[in-house]
Design a protein around this motif. Structure first.
Motif, mmCIF file in Angstrom:
data_model
loop_
_atom_site.group_PDB
_atom_site.id
_atom_site.type_symbol
_atom_site.label_atom_id
_atom_site.label_comp_id
_atom_site.label_asym_id
_atom_site.label_seq_id
_atom_site.Cartn_x
_atom_site.Cartn_y
_atom_site.Cartn_z
ATOM 1 N N SER A 129 -41.189 -98.038 -26.344
ATOM 2 C CA SER A 129 -39.756 -98.179 -26.509
ATOM 3 C C SER A 129 -39.024 -97.084 -25.768
ATOM 4 O O SER A 129 -39.368 -95.914 -25.865
ATOM 5 N N ASN A 130 -38.054 -97.448 -25.021
ATOM 6 C CA ASN A 130 -37.140 -96.518 -24.365
ATOM 7 C C ASN A 130 -35.704 -96.822 -24.768
ATOM 8 O O ASN A 130 -34.776 -96.330 -24.138
ATOM 9 N N SER A 174 -42.121 -98.522 -18.693
ATOM 10 C CA SER A 174 -41.514 -97.360 -19.363
ATOM 11 C C SER A 174 -42.561 -96.253 -19.535
ATOM 12 O O SER A 174 -43.748 -96.539 -19.780
ATOM 13 N N GLY A 175 -42.114 -95.006 -19.425
ATOM 14 C CA GLY A 175 -43.041 -93.891 -19.529
ATOM 15 C C GLY A 175 -43.106 -93.312 -20.941
ATOM 16 O O GLY A 175 -42.275 -93.604 -21.814
ATOM 17 N N THR A 176 -44.039 -92.386 -21.115
ATOM 18 C CA THR A 176 -44.188 -91.712 -22.411
ATOM 19 C C THR A 176 -43.139 -90.618 -22.511
ATOM 20 O O THR A 176 -42.408 -90.299 -21.550
ATOM 21 N N THR A 217 -39.836 -101.892 -17.929
ATOM 22 C CA THR A 217 -40.595 -102.910 -18.637
ATOM 23 C C THR A 217 -41.214 -102.262 -19.844
ATOM 24 O O THR A 217 -42.081 -101.384 -19.724
ATOM 25 N N GLU A 218 -40.758 -102.686 -21.055
ATOM 26 C CA GLU A 218 -41.184 -102.020 -22.277
ATOM 27 C C GLU A 218 -42.458 -102.639 -22.845
ATOM 28 O O GLU A 218 -43.163 -101.998 -23.610
ATOM 29 N N VAL A 256 -42.935 -111.827 -21.953
ATOM 30 C CA VAL A 256 -41.951 -111.583 -23.021
ATOM 31 C C VAL A 256 -40.568 -111.791 -22.411
ATOM 32 O O VAL A 256 -40.098 -110.959 -21.607
ATOM 33 N N PRO A 257 -39.928 -112.888 -22.693
ATOM 34 C CA PRO A 257 -38.598 -113.135 -22.136
ATOM 35 C C PRO A 257 -37.624 -112.043 -22.612
ATOM 36 O O PRO A 257 -37.671 -111.598 -23.786
ATOM 37 N N GLY A 258 -36.734 -111.567 -21.755
ATOM 38 C CA GLY A 258 -35.734 -110.539 -22.093
ATOM 39 C C GLY A 258 -36.181 -109.121 -21.871
ATOM 40 O O GLY A 258 -35.392 -108.180 -22.064
ATOM 41 N N ASP A 259 -37.469 -108.940 -21.501
ATOM 42 C CA ASP A 259 -37.951 -107.581 -21.247
ATOM 43 C C ASP A 259 -37.334 -107.072 -19.945
ATOM 44 O O ASP A 259 -36.855 -107.858 -19.106
ATOM 45 N N GLY A 260 -37.350 -105.745 -19.766
ATOM 46 C CA GLY A 260 -36.795 -105.156 -18.567
ATOM 47 C C GLY A 260 -37.540 -105.553 -17.323
ATOM 48 O O GLY A 260 -38.723 -105.917 -17.375
#
Length: 659
Positions: free
Chosen positions: A619-620, A570-572, A598-599, A561-565
């Motif tokens: 999502s964060n 990412s955590g819960t 990384t989402e 996924v381009p643009g992802d962290g």
């Protein structure tokens, strides 16, 4: 050459005139003498007070008659006398005086003792007496002194002489150009002395014998040959030189004409002939005349061209021999033992001219011969080509009766093996990258000779992707061979390649064209979009999709996924509450963009052939998501397929308050 120059400078008489002069008595010869020649001036004197003369300095003041006193046909011990007159040709009276050396056989009686003076146009007479002791030649010069010069009058006694009874003129039989005719005359020595003679003439005449000795009363056959190289009338002199100094000229006359002879046909077009095979044609040459005709095949259109070419080859040979000799001498200076090789080197020089004979290689098999009257000879032309090309040659028949050489133009085409493909173009259309395609090609020998062949692939990007089996072989006449052609490429793009069939002896071999396009593997997802809907902070949302491989080769893929962290996943919500407060976490994320989590997590993120892919979003970030899931294919490229991913972030606290 020197003899020819000597003959050209002499005054010649005909045989009849010479015979008449030699058989005359002394008195008869004097009576028949009509011409007078100025005497030879020995010395010019100073005239002193004498008046100037009207006679040129190149001529004496007195003209003697006869110009030469000649005694002939005399007998020993008898006395003979001849008058000698000197005429004053000046316009003034002149003195003349005889100065004579003592002689046992000659004496001169002057009109007066001492010097006499002669009036203009008048003559003074002297009497020359001759009493021979034996029958041989005698010579004397009478020297006279005038007021201006001294001059001489020769006195000659002719002893026994040879007389060959040649005709004054020989008319040769009519001759064909480049032919030859002869005429023979029986010549007898009718003189009273031995004849040592020499005969000489110029082309197109020749004489045999050219030298000889003939006693009195003896005879010999003299043959004159007439061999003209051009048409028309030919005239030359046959020069007869006696050892006693006399020169006699016999006229030679001959007529040369052409004969209607020609080659039939004069141009030959041979059938197309395969290499190593042969075709045959014939050409005829008829002799309509009554004399044999000589013929000779040449490679040059004229004798001049032949001579020039021969001289050029000889010059090149001489230069080569000179260079070799110079190298040999240098070697001898450094190694004197090499001098023993000189006889071997000289022998090789003597053997070279025979090897340089151009007729040995450039003329047909029948080089020369003879055609009898009213017959025809046929020449066989054998065409056996060594290479597949058009052969064009012109040969020349040098035949008696024709001034110019008869040209024969020969044309033939050599053919190599005839190999043919079952098709010339193969459209492979779309070929998947990495796939191995196989084709069969039938090659057939349509000719009459064996065809050695070899298939070659072009040295290009796509040409090296072909493989052929078998690559080479030999096809007999009428035989066929199936060729296996394989193609596999790891490079995308369109191609058009010619596989060359190299055939020994075939200058333009056939080619087989393969064209098409190398494409990547085909695949698709079972969805056109991934819509995650509303996603709460800290609560993961999962969607599934299926990737289908519709090509015939394995598909090696990678999902991203381009643009992802670029940070850790990412955590819960529960994991984040125990570590940091929400405000502190958001502030840290904002301060360090590279530490964004990384989402999106993809399972599996890479694989081969048929693959199932789960897309999970945690999502964060408080925002609206509009990203894409892209597929990279190994060996093909990146972002081959793109699927949009949409999601909207919501705050669960706000939701609870609303409820």
């Amino acid at each position: 050459i020197n003899m020819c120059r000597y003959f050209a400078s002499k005054y010649f008489v005909t045989p009849s005139v010479y015979t008449q002069e030699m058989l005359q008595t002394t008195e008869e010869r004097l009576a028949s003498t009509q011409e007078m020649q100025p005497p030879r001036i020995l010395e010019l004197l100073d005239m002193g007070d004498h008046e100037l003369s009207s006679v040129d300095l190149e001529r004496a003041l007195f003209q003697p008659y006869p110009s030469e006193v000649v005694f002939q046909n005399f007998a020993p011990t008898q006395t003979y006398k001849l008058p000698l007159l000197l005429r004053n040709i000046d316009k003034a009276s002149r003195h003349v005086k005889l100065l004579m050396e003592a002689s046992q056989c000659f004496s001169v009686v002057s009109p007066e003792e001492g010097c006499s003076k002669v009036a203009p146009g008048m003559t003074t007479a002297f009497s020359v007496r001759f009493t021979p002791q034996e029958n041989k030649d005698y010579h004397l010069k009478l020297v006279f002194v005038t007021d201006r010069e001294t001059f001489e009058v020769p006195v000659r006694a002719i002893g026994p002489r040879a007389i060959l009874d040649f005709r004054d003129e020989l008319q040769m039989p009519v001759c064909l150009v480049k032919g030859s005719t002869q005429k023979t005359q029986l010549v007898r020595n009718i003189g009273n002395a031995e004849a040592k003679f020499h005969l000489h003439t110029h082309s197109p005449f020749s004489v045999e014998p050219s030298v000889g000795t003939l006693g009195p009363g003896e005879s010999v056959q003299v043959t004159v040959d007439f061999s003209p190289s051009t048409t028309g009338n030919h005239r030359e002199d046959l020069l007869l030189h006696y050892h006693t100094g006399e020169e006699v000229s016999i006229g030679l006359h001959g007529v040369s004409e052409e004969l209607d002879v020609c080659l039939k046909p004069d141009s030959v077009v041979l059938e197309n002939t395969f290499i190593s095979l042969c075709s045959v044609r014939t050409v005829s040459l008829a002799n309509p005349g009554n004399a044999p005709l000589r013929f000779c095949w040449k490679s040059w259109p004229s004798q001049h061209d032949e001579d020039v070419d021969t001289m050029r080859e000889c010059s090149e040979l001489w230069q080569q021999e000179e260079m070799e000799m110079q190298r040999f001498l240098l070697e001898c200076e450094s190694n004197p033992v090499e001098i023993h090789r000189l006889p071997i080197l000289s022998r090789s020089y003597r053997d070279r001219p025979a090897a340089k004979d151009p007729l040995a290689t450039s003329s047909p098999g029948c080089i020369e011969g003879e055609i009898y009257p009213n017959t025809t000879v046929q020449f066989t032309i054998v065409f056996k080509p060594l290479e597949a090309t058009v052969h064009h040659h012109t040969l020349y028949c040098d035949v008696t009766g024709q001034k110019s050489r008869l040209p024969l133009t020969i044309r033939g085409e050599g053919m190599g093996p005839k190999l043919r493909f079952s098709y010339n173009v193969m459209d492979m259309e779309n070929v998947v990258i990495g796939d191995m395609d196989h084709y069969e090609v039938l090659v057939s020998n349509k000719g009459l000779i064996d065809a050695p062949f070899k298939l070659c692939c072009p040295d290009t990007t796509f040409g090296s992707c072909f493989s052929i089996s078998p690559e080479e072989g030999v096809l007999a006449p009428g035989a066929s061979q199936v060729l296996q052609v394989s193609f596999s490429s790891r490079t995308l793009g369109a191609f058009c390649e010619d596989l060359m069939l190299r055939v020994e002896g075939q200058p333009q071999p056939p080619s087989l064209t393969f064209r098409g396009r190398v494409i990547g593997p085909t695949f698709h997802f079972d969805v056109t979009e991934l819509n995650l809907g509303d996603v709460a902070f800290g609560f993961p949302q999962t969607l599934s999709c299926t990737l289908f491989n519709t090509s015939l080769v394995p598909l090696t893929y990678a999902l991203r996924v381009p643009g992802d962290g670029a940070g850790p996943p990412s955590g819960t919500s529960s994991q984040q509450v125990t570590q940091l407060t929400r405000v502190h976490w958001r502030s840290a994320a904002a301060l360090d963009p590279h530490a964004r989590p990384t989402e999106f997590s993809l399972r599996p993120a890479a694989g081969t052939i048929r693959a199932m892919s789960d897309v999970t979003l945690c999502s964060n970030t408080v925002k609206r998501y509009q990203v894409a899931l892209v597929v990279d294919v190994e060996g093909v490229g990146e972002e081959i397929v793109t699927i949009p991913i949409t999601a909207r972030y919501v705050n669960p606290l706000h939701t609870y308050q609303y409820i």
